[in-house]
Design a protein around this motif. Sequence first.
Motif, short mmCIF file in Angstrom:
data_model
loop_
_atom_site.label_atom_id
_atom_site.label_comp_id
_atom_site.label_asym_id
_atom_site.label_seq_id
_atom_site.Cartn_x
_atom_site.Cartn_y
_atom_site.Cartn_z
N LEU A 63 3.45 -3.64 -12.25
CA LEU A 63 4.87 -3.47 -12.53
C LEU A 63 5.20 -3.81 -13.98
CD1 LEU A 63 7.62 -2.79 -11.28
CD2 LEU A 63 7.84 -5.19 -10.64
N TYR A 64 4.56 -4.84 -14.52
CA TYR A 64 4.89 -5.31 -15.86
C TYR A 64 3.80 -5.06 -16.90
CZ TYR A 64 8.96 -7.51 -13.81
OH TYR A 64 10.16 -7.72 -13.16
N GLY A 65 2.72 -4.38 -16.50
CA GLY A 65 1.65 -4.09 -17.45
C GLY A 65 0.90 -5.33 -17.92
N LEU A 66 0.66 -6.27 -16.99
CA LEU A 66 -0.01 -7.52 -17.32
C LEU A 66 -1.42 -7.56 -16.75
CD1 LEU A 66 2.97 -9.88 -16.39
CD2 LEU A 66 2.29 -9.20 -18.70
N ASN A 67 -2.26 -8.45 -17.29
CA ASN A 67 -3.53 -8.71 -16.61
C ASN A 67 -3.25 -9.67 -15.44
OD1 ASN A 67 -3.36 -11.35 -17.66
ND2 ASN A 67 -4.67 -10.86 -19.41
N ASN A 68 -4.26 -9.93 -14.64
CA ASN A 68 -4.05 -10.74 -13.44
C ASN A 68 -3.55 -12.14 -13.75
OD1 ASN A 68 -4.73 -8.63 -11.80
ND2 ASN A 68 -6.77 -9.39 -11.28
N LEU A 69 -4.08 -12.74 -14.80
CA LEU A 69 -3.64 -14.09 -15.15
C LEU A 69 -2.18 -14.08 -15.59
CD1 LEU A 69 -4.13 -17.07 -15.61
CD2 LEU A 69 -5.06 -16.52 -17.88
N GLY A 70 -1.84 -13.11 -16.42
CA GLY A 70 -0.47 -13.01 -16.87
C GLY A 70 0.49 -12.77 -15.72
N ALA A 71 0.07 -11.93 -14.76
CA ALA A 71 0.91 -11.64 -13.60
C ALA A 71 1.07 -12.89 -12.73
CB ALA A 71 0.29 -10.51 -12.78
N ALA A 72 -0.01 -13.62 -12.53
CA ALA A 72 0.06 -14.84 -11.71
C ALA A 72 0.96 -15.88 -12.37
CB ALA A 72 -1.35 -15.41 -11.52
N HIS B 67 0.86 -1.19 0.00
CA HIS B 67 0.00 0.00 0.00
C HIS B 67 0.89 1.23 0.00
CE1 HIS B 67 -3.41 2.64 0.75
NE2 HIS B 67 -2.62 3.28 1.62
N CYS B 68 0.65 2.14 -0.94
CA CYS B 68 1.39 3.40 -0.98
C CYS B 68 0.55 4.49 -0.34
CB CYS B 68 1.73 3.79 -2.42
SG CYS B 68 2.55 5.39 -2.53
N PHE B 69 1.12 5.16 0.64
CA PHE B 69 0.42 6.24 1.33
C PHE B 69 0.47 7.54 0.54
CE2 PHE B 69 1.79 3.23 4.57
CZ PHE B 69 0.60 2.99 5.24
N GLY B 70 1.24 7.54 -0.57
CA GLY B 70 1.30 8.73 -1.40
C GLY B 70 0.28 8.70 -2.52
N CYS B 71 0.35 7.68 -3.40
CA CYS B 71 -0.55 7.61 -4.55
C CYS B 71 -1.73 6.65 -4.34
CB CYS B 71 0.22 7.22 -5.80
SG CYS B 71 0.84 5.50 -5.80
N GLN B 72 -1.74 5.98 -3.17
CA GLN B 72 -2.82 5.05 -2.79
C GLN B 72 -2.83 3.76 -3.61
OE1 GLN B 72 -4.53 5.83 0.01
NE2 GLN B 72 -3.18 7.62 -0.01
N ALA B 73 -1.74 3.46 -4.32
CA ALA B 73 -1.64 2.16 -4.99
C ALA B 73 -1.73 1.06 -3.93
CB ALA B 73 -0.32 2.05 -5.76
N ASP B 74 -2.50 0.02 -4.21
CA ASP B 74 -2.78 -0.97 -3.17
C ASP B 74 -3.12 -2.30 -3.84
OD1 ASP B 74 -3.69 -1.31 -0.11
OD2 ASP B 74 -5.12 -2.36 -1.40
N GLY B 75 -2.75 -3.39 -3.16
CA GLY B 75 -3.14 -4.69 -3.68
C GLY B 75 -2.30 -5.82 -3.13
N ASP B 76 -2.49 -7.01 -3.72
CA ASP B 76 -1.73 -8.17 -3.28
C ASP B 76 -0.56 -8.39 -4.23
OD1 ASP B 76 -2.78 -9.36 -5.59
OD2 ASP B 76 -4.38 -10.38 -4.50
N VAL B 77 0.11 -9.53 -4.08
CA VAL B 77 1.30 -9.79 -4.87
C VAL B 77 1.00 -9.84 -6.36
CG1 VAL B 77 1.03 -12.30 -4.60
CG2 VAL B 77 3.28 -11.33 -5.11
N ILE B 78 -0.16 -10.34 -6.75
CA ILE B 78 -0.52 -10.40 -8.16
C ILE B 78 -0.78 -9.00 -8.71
CG2 ILE B 78 -2.26 -11.24 -9.81
CD1 ILE B 78 -2.49 -13.76 -8.07
N ASP B 79 -1.45 -8.16 -7.92
CA ASP B 79 -1.67 -6.78 -8.35
C ASP B 79 -0.33 -6.06 -8.55
OD1 ASP B 79 -4.52 -6.92 -8.16
OD2 ASP B 79 -4.35 -6.73 -5.99
N LEU B 80 0.63 -6.34 -7.65
CA LEU B 80 1.94 -5.70 -7.75
C LEU B 80 2.63 -6.07 -9.06
CD1 LEU B 80 4.22 -4.05 -6.33
CD2 LEU B 80 5.09 -6.23 -5.48
N ALA B 81 2.68 -7.36 -9.37
CA ALA B 81 3.32 -7.80 -10.60
C ALA B 81 2.57 -7.29 -11.84
CB ALA B 81 3.41 -9.32 -10.62
N ALA B 82 1.25 -7.27 -11.76
CA ALA B 82 0.45 -6.81 -12.89
C ALA B 82 0.76 -5.35 -13.20
CB ALA B 82 -1.03 -6.99 -12.59
#
Length: 209
Positions: free
Chosen positions: A66-75, A49-64
């Motif tokens: 970071l690399y511009g992927l959908n959730n399946l691609g990130a997983a 969770h970023c307290f500056g831009c409010q980006a938030d999520g789990d490990v799959i959201d992070l990879a998605a």
Amino acid sequence: MNVFEAVKENVTARQAAEMYGIRVNRNGMASCIFHDGRHPSMKVDRRFHCFGCQADGDVIDLAARLYGLNNLGAAMKLAADFGISYDNKGRASPRPVKKKLSEELRSRQAEIQYYQILSDYNRLLEKWKTEYAPSEPGEEWHPLFVEALQKQAYTEYLLDILLAGTVEDKAALVKGQGKEVMQIGERVSGFAARHRAGRGYTLTGTDCR
């Protein structure tokens, strides 16, 4: 257990962040890579969770993100990078197998690290260009002011490559300028340490206050 469940069970956001080159300090804070912030603002643990831009999520959201992927691609990427095997029906092994970082992954880690180093250096150059500018004609130019004039355009050029260059351009920078960037990082760290100690900057053994 499908690939999403297996990844979330076996990999935390912090593990993925560190795997992909994001520096996390001992308090679990990191500089957010989703916005241009000067200070660590992203808490990284099982989730992020970023307290500056409010980006938030789990490990799959992070990879998605970071690399511009959908959730399946990130997983699937996380499963591959952390050695979590699964079949074509999505079933996965609950135990990840350790796997060496691929060349692509090491390059991506270096790109993130170099971007952070050069961003910090560029902010220093901007500060020096103002703080050490001569105040009157004929005044001797301060070495840090000279460095800012000489290095800022080049530094911004490298940042542009890391931010928007092609994969080939980024790889060439990592290979060709890697040693130079790491030396800049050591120098910037030295300036930061002296600043925290209230001792100003040092250049070739001379205090610059």
